[in-house]
Enzyme design. Structure first.
Site, PDB file in Angstrom:
ATOM      1  CG  HIS A  76      -1.973   0.824   1.416  1.00 57.89           C
ATOM      2  ND1 HIS A  76      -1.892   2.352   2.001  1.00 57.89           N
ATOM      3  CD2 HIS A  76      -3.027   1.110   1.087  1.00 57.89           C
ATOM      4  CE1 HIS A  76      -2.726   3.014   1.714  1.00 57.89           C
ATOM      5  NE2 HIS A  76      -3.518   1.853   1.160  1.00 57.89           N
ATOM      6  CB  VAL A  82       1.465   6.482   2.976  1.00 52.30           C
ATOM      7  CG1 VAL A  82      -0.114   5.631   1.380  1.00 52.30           C
ATOM      8  CG2 VAL A  82       0.917   7.247   3.301  1.00 52.30           C
ATOM      9  N   GLY A  85      -4.784   4.738   6.338  1.00 51.87           N
ATOM     10  CA  GLY A  85      -5.286   5.493   8.027  1.00 51.87           C
ATOM     11  C   GLY A  85      -6.437   4.683   8.202  1.00 51.87           C
ATOM     12  CB  CYS A  86      -8.807   1.659   7.230  1.00 46.28           C
ATOM     13  SG  CYS A  86      -7.765   0.611   6.466  1.00 46.28           S
ATOM     14  CG  ASP A  90      -8.806  -2.053  13.310  1.00 41.27           C
ATOM     15  OD1 ASP A  90     -10.098  -2.326  13.535  1.00 41.27           O
ATOM     16  OD2 ASP A  90      -8.136  -2.866  13.951  1.00 41.27           O
TER      17      ASP A  90
END
Length: 196
Positions: A76, A82, A85-86, A90
């Site tokens: 990713h 990077v 963001g999820c 989480d």
């Protein structure tokens, strides 16, 4: 450690969080105590530096070390690594679920949503430390079942710069939803809506 000692702790290190993820940190859990953290590589926290409760509110401050070889940097994205963001969101849910178990709720944790998420930055392979600061704005035990729900507002910082803001992240821990028979098909082997 004993359950009462677990409830009295104000910080936890990585070996303790890993033991919790494996279901082995508390040696005398109450019968309905089933909460766990996810195992690596999904575990998004290395240490909890502060956890406290004041009536129906609380606070959690925790950190995760960024590793050059983190699994998500490998995919990713190719040529532009990077952290998704999820995964920061989480991590906030993981910590709020841990708070519920630490505060006395019984059952298995599930993320229930959040009202708002804003990303103002990114986490790259040569960054050092993610820091979560979560203000629990409401914690409630459901008296009849022993289940619990917590709602928190959070920030995630990387090396001191706040890059994520999460409003009203919500997690509940509920009795009798764990699927311990995996991979066998049993009554709990299928998902779907939890309110049915």
């Amino acid at each position: 450690m004993k359950y009462e000692a677990f409830r009295q702790r104000s910080s936890f290190d990585r070996p303790e969080l890993l033991a919790f993820a494996h279901g082995r940190l508390v040696e005398d859990p109450p019968e309905a105590f089933a909460a766990k953290l996810p195992l690596p590589p999904m575990l998004m926290v290395d240490r909890i530096g502060e956890i406290r409760r004041e009536r129906h509110k609380g606070r959690v401050v925790a950190e995760r070390d960024v590793r050059l070889d983190d699994w998500f940097f490998q995919c990713h994205f190719l040529g532009d690594p990077v952290q998704p963001g999820c995964l920061g969101v989480d991590g906030v849910w993981q910590l709020i679920g841990f708070f519920c178990a630490w505060a006395g709720g019984m059952g298995t944790g599930r993320a229930l949503g959040c009202a708002e998420v804003e990303f103002a930055g990114q986490i790259r392979p040569h960054d050092a430390v993610m820091r979560y600061e979560i203000d629990i704005v409401r914690y409630q035990e459901l008296a009849a079942s022993g289940s619990a729900v917590a709602v928190g507002d959070a920030t995630v910082a990387i090396d001191g710069d706040v890059i994520y803001t999460i409003k009203r992240a919500k997690v509940g821990i509920f009795r009798d939803i764990a699927y311990a028979d995996y991979p066998w098909p049993t009554a709990r082997s299928r998902g779907g809506r939890m309110d049915r």
